[in-house]
Design an enzyme around this catalytic site. Structure first.
Site, PDB file in Angstrom:
ATOM      1  N   TYR A  52      -6.637   2.488   5.829  1.00  0.00           N
ATOM      2  CA  TYR A  52      -7.014   2.069   7.194  1.00  0.00           C
ATOM      3  C   TYR A  52      -8.077   0.963   7.169  1.00  0.00           C
ATOM      4  O   TYR A  52      -8.652   0.633   8.204  1.00  0.00           O
ATOM      5  CB  TYR A  52      -7.559   3.238   8.028  1.00  0.00           C
ATOM      6  CG  TYR A  52      -6.739   4.498   7.932  1.00  0.00           C
ATOM      7  CD1 TYR A  52      -5.547   4.620   8.649  1.00  0.00           C
ATOM      8  CD2 TYR A  52      -7.131   5.559   7.123  1.00  0.00           C
ATOM      9  CE1 TYR A  52      -4.778   5.772   8.556  1.00  0.00           C
ATOM     10  CE2 TYR A  52      -6.367   6.708   7.015  1.00  0.00           C
ATOM     11  CZ  TYR A  52      -5.195   6.809   7.731  1.00  0.00           C
ATOM     12  OH  TYR A  52      -4.430   7.936   7.627  1.00  0.00           O
ATOM     13  N   HIS A 101       4.001  -2.058   3.088  1.00  0.00           N
ATOM     14  CA  HIS A 101       4.030  -0.713   2.497  1.00  0.00           C
ATOM     15  C   HIS A 101       5.377  -0.511   1.816  1.00  0.00           C
ATOM     16  O   HIS A 101       6.412  -0.588   2.494  1.00  0.00           O
ATOM     17  CB  HIS A 101       3.812   0.343   3.581  1.00  0.00           C
ATOM     18  CG  HIS A 101       2.510   0.172   4.314  1.00  0.00           C
ATOM     19  ND1 HIS A 101       2.350  -0.759   5.318  1.00  0.00           N
ATOM     20  CD2 HIS A 101       1.321   0.791   4.161  1.00  0.00           C
ATOM     21  CE1 HIS A 101       1.093  -0.707   5.750  1.00  0.00           C
ATOM     22  NE2 HIS A 101       0.447   0.226   5.079  1.00  0.00           N
ATOM     23  N   HIS A 156      -4.853   9.780   1.258  1.00  0.00           N
ATOM     24  CA  HIS A 156      -4.990   8.772   2.313  1.00  0.00           C
ATOM     25  C   HIS A 156      -6.091   9.126   3.307  1.00  0.00           C
ATOM     26  O   HIS A 156      -5.815   9.468   4.457  1.00  0.00           O
ATOM     27  CB  HIS A 156      -3.633   8.605   3.003  1.00  0.00           C
ATOM     28  CG  HIS A 156      -3.380   7.227   3.513  1.00  0.00           C
ATOM     29  ND1 HIS A 156      -3.702   6.841   4.784  1.00  0.00           N
ATOM     30  CD2 HIS A 156      -2.871   6.136   2.902  1.00  0.00           C
ATOM     31  CE1 HIS A 156      -3.381   5.574   4.939  1.00  0.00           C
ATOM     32  NE2 HIS A 156      -2.871   5.121   3.804  1.00  0.00           N
ATOM     33  N   HIS A 191      -5.608   2.625  -3.913  1.00  0.00           N
ATOM     34  CA  HIS A 191      -5.671   2.934  -2.472  1.00  0.00           C
ATOM     35  C   HIS A 191      -6.363   4.296  -2.299  1.00  0.00           C
ATOM     36  O   HIS A 191      -6.250   4.925  -1.263  1.00  0.00           O
ATOM     37  CB  HIS A 191      -4.238   2.981  -1.938  1.00  0.00           C
ATOM     38  CG  HIS A 191      -4.093   2.785  -0.460  1.00  0.00           C
ATOM     39  ND1 HIS A 191      -4.765   1.823   0.256  1.00  0.00           N
ATOM     40  CD2 HIS A 191      -3.317   3.441   0.458  1.00  0.00           C
ATOM     41  CE1 HIS A 191      -4.407   1.900   1.542  1.00  0.00           C
ATOM     42  NE2 HIS A 191      -3.539   2.876   1.681  1.00  0.00           N
ATOM     43  N   ASP A 208       0.826  -1.212   0.000  1.00  0.00           N
ATOM     44  CA  ASP A 208       0.000   0.000   0.000  1.00  0.00           C
ATOM     45  C   ASP A 208       0.864   1.268   0.000  1.00  0.00           C
ATOM     46  O   ASP A 208       2.035   1.228   0.374  1.00  0.00           O
ATOM     47  CB  ASP A 208      -0.853   0.056   1.286  1.00  0.00           C
ATOM     48  CG  ASP A 208      -1.966  -0.978   1.285  1.00  0.00           C
ATOM     49  OD1 ASP A 208      -1.994  -1.836   0.390  1.00  0.00           O
ATOM     50  OD2 ASP A 208      -2.811  -0.896   2.204  1.00  0.00           O
ATOM     51  N   ASP A 209       0.241   2.362  -0.361  1.00  0.00           N
ATOM     52  CA  ASP A 209       0.784   3.730  -0.200  1.00  0.00           C
ATOM     53  C   ASP A 209       1.784   4.180  -1.261  1.00  0.00           C
ATOM     54  O   ASP A 209       2.166   5.334  -1.284  1.00  0.00           O
ATOM     55  CB  ASP A 209       1.430   3.957   1.179  1.00  0.00           C
ATOM     56  CG  ASP A 209       0.429   3.863   2.324  1.00  0.00           C
ATOM     57  OD1 ASP A 209      -0.757   3.600   2.047  1.00  0.00           O
ATOM     58  OD2 ASP A 209       0.832   4.051   3.475  1.00  0.00           O
TER      59      ASP A 209
HETATM   60 ZN   LIG Z   1      -2.309   3.220   3.383  1.00  0.00          ZN
END
Ligand SMILES: [Zn+2]
Length: 240
Positions: free
Chosen positions: A157, A207, A120, A116, A65-66
């Site tokens: 999250y 991540h 965020h 994603h 992710d991210d």
């Molecule tokens: Zn994230």
């Protein structure tokens, strides 16, 4: 004397058995806790994340992710290529900006590209309109780069609601193993957690924006390949 000794031996034996029992209880609790996903909002049982394809193979999916990150994602891509491993990337729109070439490389290497969201945010706490706009913006961005709309979504999250489920035609992907790589940023600890807790069919959360996570991912892959695991993308693991 011998009777007292017998009683003491008996007592010690009972205590030892209790300790073994309590230890077993503790570890099963820790493991259950690890795989238990508590979403920020919504009910995980209701989220379209349950169906897994049956496979006798020890298949697991690494998810990142991210990203993308301009330094660590290319390092990860090189490591995955060397090992012939495919993973799933849930890209954050904000981080895609200016890193389109990395996304192209990722796609070219055969990884699955998911979303994603654009920034965020906790989608489950936003209005449906805002959450949809976020998702749409990132889908357009990714489509412009790879010529394909992402089908898989991991909300930041894990924040999601049933209401959103009805609005968005994407498969929401949560996870089974969370080594909290972002928190410890300790590669050895992350590898230990993954290797100890992973089971066939699991989805692992990482991540690719931390050097320690990239190091951990590659080390975990090497360790798990030795244990007979194979790595697949989430679309190969999930039933839509
Ligand atoms: Zn994230």
């Amino acid at each position: 004397m011998s009777s007292i000794r017998r009683k003491i031996t008996c007592l010690l034996l009972v205590l030892a058995l209790d300790l073994v029992f309590l230890r077993g209880m503790y570890y099963s609790y820790v493991q259950a806790k690890d795989t238990l996903f508590i979403p920020v909002s919504g009910d995980s049982e209701e989220i379209n994340d349950g169906g897994r394809k049956f496979s006798g193979d020890k298949q697991i999916a690494l998810t990142f992710d991210d990203g993308p990150d301009s330094v660590y994602t290319p390092q990860l891509l090189n490591g995955l290529r060397e090992r012939g491993v495919h993973a799933t990337f849930f890209l954050l729109g904000e981080n895609v900006e200016g890193r389109e070439d990395i996304v192209k490389q990722m796609y070219h290497d055969g990884h699955l590209i998911g979303s994603h969201g654009y920034s965020h945010i906790q989608m489950g706490k936003e209005t449906v309109k805002t959450a949809c706009e976020q998702i749409e913006e990132n889908n357009k961005k990714i489509e412009a780069i790879i010529g394909k709309r992402p089908q898989y979504l991991r909300p930041p999250y894990g924040s999601w609601t049933e209401e959103l489920e009805c609005t968005i035609d994407m498969t929401v992907v949560m996870w089974d193993v969370d080594p909290l790589d972002w928190k410890s940023q300790n590669a050895k600890k992350v590898v230990r957690h993954i290797v100890k807790n992973v089971e066939p069919g699991d989805i692992i959360l990482l991540h690719d924006v931390f050097p320690t996570s990239v190091e951990a991912a590659l080390e975990a892959i090497d360790a798990l390949i030795k244990q007979g695991y194979t790595f697949v993308t989430v679309d190969e693991l999930l039933v839509d």
